[in-house]
Structures are given as C-alpha cells and as structure tokens.
Design a protein around this motif. Structure first.
Motif, PDB file in Angstrom:
ATOM      1  N   SER A  13       0.846  -1.167  -0.085  1.00 34.96           N
ATOM      2  CA  SER A  13       0.041   0.207   0.331  1.00 34.96           C
ATOM      3  C   SER A  13       0.795   1.062  -0.162  1.00 34.96           C
ATOM      4  CB  SER A  13      -1.026   0.081   1.300  1.00 34.96           C
ATOM      5  OG  SER A  13      -1.066  -1.028   1.763  1.00 34.96           O
ATOM      6  N   GLY A  14       1.903   1.078   0.602  1.00 35.25           N
ATOM      7  CA  GLY A  14       2.790   2.074   0.661  1.00 35.25           C
ATOM      8  C   GLY A  14       3.542   2.743  -0.660  1.00 35.25           C
ATOM      9  N   VAL A  15       3.809   1.693  -1.558  1.00 37.16           N
ATOM     10  CA  VAL A  15       4.230   1.871  -3.031  1.00 37.16           C
ATOM     11  C   VAL A  15       2.884   2.694  -3.611  1.00 37.16           C
ATOM     12  CG1 VAL A  15       4.598   0.770  -5.336  1.00 37.16           C
ATOM     13  CG2 VAL A  15       5.685   0.051  -3.159  1.00 37.16           C
ATOM     14  N   ASP A  16       1.707   2.175  -3.629  1.00 36.50           N
ATOM     15  CA  ASP A  16       0.525   2.880  -4.101  1.00 36.50           C
ATOM     16  C   ASP A  16       0.618   4.452  -3.654  1.00 36.50           C
ATOM     17  OD1 ASP A  16      -0.178   0.515  -5.202  1.00 36.50           O
ATOM     18  OD2 ASP A  16      -1.950   0.349  -4.300  1.00 36.50           O
ATOM     19  N   CYS A  17       0.816   4.525  -2.030  1.00 41.78           N
ATOM     20  CA  CYS A  17       0.582   5.971  -1.771  1.00 41.78           C
ATOM     21  C   CYS A  17       1.810   6.781  -2.289  1.00 41.78           C
ATOM     22  CB  CYS A  17       0.574   6.066  -0.334  1.00 41.78           C
ATOM     23  SG  CYS A  17      -0.867   5.327   0.500  1.00 41.78           S
ATOM     24  N   VAL A  18       2.848   6.352  -2.394  1.00 44.61           N
ATOM     25  CA  VAL A  18       4.269   7.051  -2.788  1.00 44.61           C
ATOM     26  C   VAL A  18       3.992   7.330  -4.381  1.00 44.61           C
ATOM     27  CG1 VAL A  18       6.645   6.992  -3.399  1.00 44.61           C
ATOM     28  CG2 VAL A  18       5.691   6.222  -1.074  1.00 44.61           C
ATOM     29  N   VAL A  19       3.658   6.583  -5.098  1.00 42.27           N
ATOM     30  CA  VAL A  19       3.474   6.706  -6.558  1.00 42.27           C
ATOM     31  C   VAL A  19       2.467   7.829  -6.863  1.00 42.27           C
ATOM     32  CG1 VAL A  19       2.655   5.628  -8.998  1.00 42.27           C
ATOM     33  CG2 VAL A  19       4.536   4.557  -7.541  1.00 42.27           C
ATOM     34  N   GLY A  20       1.189   7.511  -6.063  1.00 45.17           N
ATOM     35  CA  GLY A  20       0.189   8.723  -6.180  1.00 45.17           C
ATOM     36  C   GLY A  20       0.392   9.914  -5.611  1.00 45.17           C
ATOM     37  N   SER A  21       1.186  10.156  -4.718  1.00 44.48           N
ATOM     38  CA  SER A  21       1.734  11.344  -4.100  1.00 44.48           C
ATOM     39  C   SER A  21       2.965  11.888  -5.178  1.00 44.48           C
ATOM     40  CB  SER A  21       2.223  11.084  -2.748  1.00 44.48           C
ATOM     41  OG  SER A  21       1.499  10.883  -1.952  1.00 44.48           O
ATOM     42  N   LEU A  22       3.482  11.258  -5.577  1.00 43.70           N
ATOM     43  CA  LEU A  22       4.522  11.838  -6.674  1.00 43.70           C
ATOM     44  C   LEU A  22       3.976  12.398  -7.530  1.00 43.70           C
ATOM     45  CD1 LEU A  22       7.630   9.279  -6.091  1.00 43.70           C
ATOM     46  CD2 LEU A  22       7.534  11.541  -5.366  1.00 43.70           C
ATOM     47  N   THR A  23       2.790  11.474  -8.408  1.00 41.99           N
ATOM     48  CA  THR A  23       2.346  12.039  -9.634  1.00 41.99           C
ATOM     49  C   THR A  23       1.495  13.269  -9.519  1.00 41.99           C
ATOM     50  OG1 THR A  23       2.051   9.698 -10.253  1.00 41.99           O
ATOM     51  CG2 THR A  23       0.676  11.210 -11.305  1.00 41.99           C
ATOM     52  N   SER A  24       0.910  13.224  -8.245  1.00 37.24           N
ATOM     53  CA  SER A  24       0.148  14.511  -7.773  1.00 37.24           C
ATOM     54  C   SER A  24       1.211  15.805  -7.550  1.00 37.24           C
ATOM     55  CB  SER A  24      -0.553  14.354  -6.501  1.00 37.24           C
ATOM     56  OG  SER A  24      -1.394  15.555  -6.001  1.00 37.24           O
ATOM     57  N   ALA A  25       2.170  15.689  -6.889  1.00 36.69           N
ATOM     58  CA  ALA A  25       3.034  16.759  -6.352  1.00 36.69           C
ATOM     59  C   ALA A  25       3.781  17.140  -7.663  1.00 36.69           C
ATOM     60  CB  ALA A  25       4.184  16.371  -5.491  1.00 36.69           C
ATOM     61  N   PHE A  26       4.484  16.357  -8.501  1.00 35.70           N
ATOM     62  CA  PHE A  26       5.294  16.665  -9.522  1.00 35.70           C
ATOM     63  C   PHE A  26       4.754  16.301 -10.987  1.00 35.70           C
ATOM     64  CE2 PHE A  26       7.851  15.329  -5.923  1.00 35.70           C
ATOM     65  CZ  PHE A  26       8.444  16.325  -5.523  1.00 35.70           C
ATOM     66  N   GLY A  27       3.427  15.903 -11.308  1.00 39.79           N
ATOM     67  CA  GLY A  27       2.812  15.947 -12.428  1.00 39.79           C
ATOM     68  C   GLY A  27       2.613  17.390 -12.984  1.00 39.79           C
ATOM     69  N   HIS A 312      -3.737  -5.538  -1.342  1.00 34.30           N
ATOM     70  CA  HIS A 312      -3.402  -4.225  -0.752  1.00 34.30           C
ATOM     71  C   HIS A 312      -3.527  -2.955  -1.645  1.00 34.30           C
ATOM     72  CE1 HIS A 312      -1.948  -6.997   2.562  1.00 34.30           C
ATOM     73  NE2 HIS A 312      -1.020  -7.398   1.644  1.00 34.30           N
ATOM     74  N   ASP A 313      -4.622  -3.040  -2.542  1.00 31.19           N
ATOM     75  CA  ASP A 313      -4.665  -2.254  -3.601  1.00 31.19           C
ATOM     76  C   ASP A 313      -5.538  -0.937  -3.178  1.00 31.19           C
ATOM     77  OD1 ASP A 313      -5.234  -0.887  -6.051  1.00 31.19           O
ATOM     78  OD2 ASP A 313      -5.649  -2.570  -7.086  1.00 31.19           O
ATOM     79  N   LEU A 314      -4.802   0.482  -3.132  1.00 26.07           N
ATOM     80  CA  LEU A 314      -5.506   1.392  -2.682  1.00 26.07           C
ATOM     81  C   LEU A 314      -5.955   2.043  -3.819  1.00 26.07           C
ATOM     82  CD1 LEU A 314      -2.921   2.861   0.000  1.00 26.07           C
ATOM     83  CD2 LEU A 314      -5.018   1.395   0.197  1.00 26.07           C
ATOM     84  N   TYR A 315      -5.816   1.945  -4.887  1.00 21.63           N
ATOM     85  CA  TYR A 315      -6.435   2.614  -6.061  1.00 21.63           C
ATOM     86  C   TYR A 315      -7.815   2.130  -6.136  1.00 21.63           C
ATOM     87  CZ  TYR A 315      -2.123   4.732  -7.985  1.00 21.63           C
ATOM     88  OH  TYR A 315      -0.951   5.631  -7.854  1.00 21.63           O
ATOM     89  N   VAL A 316      -8.238   1.011  -5.785  1.00 26.46           N
ATOM     90  CA  VAL A 316      -9.453   0.336  -6.115  1.00 26.46           C
ATOM     91  C   VAL A 316     -10.410   0.280  -4.763  1.00 26.46           C
ATOM     92  CG1 VAL A 316     -10.868  -1.834  -6.768  1.00 26.46           C
ATOM     93  CG2 VAL A 316      -8.844  -0.872  -7.972  1.00 26.46           C
ATOM     94  N   SER A 317     -11.771   0.763  -4.726  1.00 24.59           N
ATOM     95  CA  SER A 317     -12.721   0.652  -3.581  1.00 24.59           C
ATOM     96  C   SER A 317     -12.463  -0.563  -2.834  1.00 24.59           C
ATOM     97  CB  SER A 317     -13.747   0.979  -3.932  1.00 24.59           C
ATOM     98  OG  SER A 317     -14.815   0.634  -2.892  1.00 24.59           O
ATOM     99  N   ALA A 338      -0.253  -8.093  -3.201  1.00 23.83           N
ATOM    100  CA  ALA A 338       0.386  -6.721  -4.024  1.00 23.83           C
ATOM    101  C   ALA A 338      -0.505  -5.873  -3.882  1.00 23.83           C
ATOM    102  CB  ALA A 338       0.577  -7.361  -5.637  1.00 23.83           C
ATOM    103  N   GLY A 339      -0.029  -4.424  -4.384  1.00 20.28           N
ATOM    104  CA  GLY A 339      -0.846  -3.298  -4.385  1.00 20.28           C
ATOM    105  C   GLY A 339      -1.148  -3.208  -5.698  1.00 20.28           C
ATOM    106  N   HIS A 340      -2.038  -2.037  -6.046  1.00 16.75           N
ATOM    107  CA  HIS A 340      -2.138  -1.719  -7.381  1.00 16.75           C
ATOM    108  C   HIS A 340      -0.836  -1.651  -8.392  1.00 16.75           C
ATOM    109  CE1 HIS A 340      -5.376  -0.639 -10.147  1.00 16.75           C
ATOM    110  NE2 HIS A 340      -4.581   0.182 -10.722  1.00 16.75           N
ATOM    111  N   VAL A 341       0.009  -0.768  -7.975  1.00 13.09           N
ATOM    112  CA  VAL A 341       1.188  -0.466  -8.820  1.00 13.09           C
ATOM    113  C   VAL A 341       2.012  -1.951  -8.957  1.00 13.09           C
ATOM    114  CG1 VAL A 341       3.046   0.730  -9.088  1.00 13.09           C
ATOM    115  CG2 VAL A 341       0.965   1.943  -8.407  1.00 13.09           C
ATOM    116  N   THR A 342       2.159  -2.367  -7.712  1.00 10.25           N
ATOM    117  CA  THR A 342       3.081  -3.695  -7.767  1.00 10.25           C
ATOM    118  C   THR A 342       2.568  -4.784  -8.291  1.00 10.25           C
ATOM    119  OG1 THR A 342       2.401  -4.078  -5.455  1.00 10.25           O
ATOM    120  CG2 THR A 342       4.555  -3.128  -5.814  1.00 10.25           C
ATOM    121  N   GLY A 343       1.104  -4.604  -8.490  1.00 11.42           N
ATOM    122  CA  GLY A 343       0.510  -5.872  -9.062  1.00 11.42           C
ATOM    123  C   GLY A 343       0.499  -5.692 -10.839  1.00 11.42           C
ATOM    124  N   ILE A 344       0.471  -4.701 -11.070  1.00 13.46           N
ATOM    125  CA  ILE A 344       0.376  -4.183 -12.399  1.00 13.46           C
ATOM    126  C   ILE A 344       1.965  -4.716 -13.128  1.00 13.46           C
ATOM    127  CG2 ILE A 344       0.539  -2.603 -14.250  1.00 13.46           C
ATOM    128  CD1 ILE A 344      -1.911  -1.527 -12.709  1.00 13.46           C
TER     129      ILE A 344
END
Length: 389
Positions: A13-27, A312-317, A338-344
C-alpha cells in the motif's frame, strides 16, 4: 531485507501511496483541467447506444473490422521466436455513430478517429483455431510495450494469439493539447470508455466471424473494467479476465488515489447549473455512475470469468471485490499479494495464468456446438485478410 522489516500490507500500500503522491506533487498537469465538458450529451448518447445493443443482443450483427475498412501495415516476424506481428487500423465505428446522432455536437478528437491495434500470432501461418485474447489498455498504457512483454509474449509461447488495442486519447491517438494520460475534460473519460468498448466489440466480432471461438477479453485496472463492459455487450460467450480492476471509475476519481490528481478547483468553477450536486466531488460520483459494472448485464453463459485482485490495492475501492462477486457470483476470484502498482508491474504471470485457464475452460463450451457453425469459409477469409494484404 526490506520485506523482513516492513509488513506486506504496509509495503504494497505504501508503494501505491508514494506513486500517487509523486504523480500529484510533480505532475505537469492534472486530470480534467478544463472542467466537465458535455457530460450530459455523452451520457445520453452512451445510454442510447447501450440500450440498442441490449434490446437487439440476439439478432443484431455488428459490423466487423473488415467491413469498415481494416488495413494492415508494419509486417514483422520475430527472428528469435518466429512469432507473427502485424499492426492494423480502421476508422473507429464511433465516428459514424456520432455523425448520425441527431441533435448532438459530439465528436472524437481527430487524432483518435482511427483505431490502431497490434495482432500477434504464435506462427506466421494464422489459424482460425488459435485461441485469442484481446488486451485493453490500463491508465497510462500508451504503447504496446508493457502488454507485449509482460503478457503477450508468454502467451505466444503457449500458442495463444493476442490483439493489443490502443485506446482513444492514448499513444498516437492522443490529442495534441492533452498532456500524457491527463484527460482535459470529464467527458473525455466517458468518450474514452465508450470508444474502447465499441472498438473492442468490432475486433471480437472480426475474430468470431473468422471462426475463432476461443476468445478472451482482458485488461488491468481501467482495461479490466472496459473488458468486463465489452464481455457484457458481446452476444457470444467469451472468457473475460479483469485484473486489479475497479467496479467503476467513481471511487477511483473521487476518493481513490487518482482523485488527488484531479483539478478540483477547475471542476468546482465549471460546475453545471443543473448539476445533480452542489459540489464537484458529489457531481463526479453522479456522472461516473455510468461506468458502474452493475449497470451492465452479466455476460451470457457458458462463460468463464477470472478476477485477479490485489490484497493491498489503494487505487480500487475496498468494497470493489464484494461488488464484483455479487454481480458475477459464478466468477472465480484469485488474490495476489500486491498493491495496485506492484500488481501491474510484477504480477503479469498471474494475469497470464488467468487468461490461459479462462481460455482452456472456454474451449469445452465452444466445442459443444453452441458457437459459430459457419466458420469453414470465414476462416479462410480471416487468414487471407491478415496474410495477403
């Protein structure tokens, strides 16, 4: 070492959070920076389109890709494995459908008007008896490469052919003013989904009319949701494999991680006067109800659906899996750690296994006599349409 110190749930879940935060902050851009667009008009058109399909599900014959001007380019045979690859394209049937829609000024961006796909076959001599999977794009899959390397090539070694479809608004079909995957308007999301499903139906009809009865439609994340919609609106039994897929786009773009990447300031400023809610978040939930799988019929039996979900998917409900199971109670559910990102990124083998199993299961139902009984002539046409152009 890291996995020993951090529990799986926190790591994935941490990977999902980090990827989401980086995309939001630096996109460099956010989703829907130009507001809502004509959501009401697109919703009305899509509902009419879906109703027409469902009313005439047993009798309507969808035009195949050949009939609407399929063309081939970039013939290529891999020297290493002897696999057959060819890129095809055709004018999206959505272009004509929108042109005929009276009283509406809807159209696809000119860059998205032509559908593009890659056909991959285990051998250069194409056989209609080869099982095929149609792979739809997840968010951000602008090219063939990830699906080709992670899913298609392992399946080719097992004798399974594939078609990889490029979404409208993605890759070479991306509008010039759009940055990456960040759709400019909410209505673009509706148009993307509708176009993907209709083009997928065209390609499945082309394969089926060519004698291919062992068919599967699959995808990860957004692609998995579109795969289920496609299977629901296809009149013949096919296998379907949605992986790490939400039950709708609603949670994803409101309370999910991608919601952080939405331009809520622009959406609030552009809130329609006749909006169903007083704020952008609630109105988004209303608009995206259109994408809920519960608003689509379950695919016709005999059918095999294998749902691949991440623990541990945080992108999906969190309730998404239960919704899937209630709507498709006969579907098989497979969990991966896996989480969402690591699953993909790292669970392609699980997706491949689900596709193989779903196709192997569908072979027994297609051989029972319930499928296409007129595939002797069409099989020859199907092979020639690929190998002689």
């Amino acid at each position: 070492m890291l996995k020993r110190l951090i529990p799986d749930s926190a790591l994935y879940s941490g990977v999902d959070c980090v990827v989401g935060s980086l995309t939001s902050a630096f996109g460099r851009a956010k989703f829907f920076s130009e507001g809502w667009g004509p959501c009401d008009a697109w919703t009305s058109h899509i509902l009419n389109w879906k109703s027409e399909i469902l009313v005439q599900h047993q009798t309507r014959r969808q035009k195949s890709a050949t009939e609407i001007g399929l063309s081939w380019s970039n013939y290529h045979v891999s020297r290493r494995h002897g696999f057959f690859f060819r890129e095809g394209r055709f004018v999206s049937p959505v272009v004509q459908q929108l042109a005929k829609a009276s009283g509406r000024s809807l159209e696809l961006p000119i860059e998205s008007a032509e559908a593009r796909f890659l056909l991959a076959s285990p051998t250069e001599q194409l056989h209609a008896t080869t099982p095929f999977v149609l792979l739809l794009a997840g968010t951000g899959e602008h090219t063939y490469s990830r699906r080709l390397r992670g899913i298609v090539e392992p399946l080719l070694r097992d004798g399974v052919g594939a078609i990889i479809l490029t979404n409208a608004y993605y890759g070479e079909r991306k509008p010039q003013r759009q940055f990456g995957s960040k759709l400019r308007k909410v209505s673009d999301l509706l148009a993307l989904g509708y176009t993907t499903v209709e083009e997928a139906r065209v390609l499945l009809h082309w394969l089926y009319d060519g004698g291919c009865e062992r068919l599967c439609v699959a995808g990860v994340s957004q692609g998995g949701l579109h795969a289920t919609m496609t299977a629901s609106l296809f009149p013949h039994p096919i296998a379907v494999v949605p992986a790490f897929a939400p039950e709708s786009a609603c949670y994803v773009f409101t309370r999910g991680i991608l919601g952080r990447n939405c331009d809520w300031r622009s959406l609030d400023a552009d809130l329609p006067r006749n909006a169903a809610a007083s704020n952008a978040l609630d109105h988004m939930e209303h608009v995206l109800q259109l994408t809920d799988i519960r608003n689509f019929p379950a695919p016709p039996p005999p059918q095999r659906a294998v749902l691949v979900a991440a623990e541990h998917d945080l992108y999906v409900s969190p309730s998404s899996t239960n919704i899937w199971r209630r709507h498709w109670p006969w579907a098989e559910l497979r969990w991966v750690r896996a989480g969402h990102v690591t699953g993909i990124l790292f669970q392609s083998a699980a997706v491949c296994a689900a596709i193989r199993d779903a196709l192997n299961s569908s072979s027994s139902s297609s051989s029972s006599g319930s499928g296409n009984n007129d595939n002797t002539t069409s099989s020859a046409d199907f092979v020639q349409s690929v190998t002689q152009h």
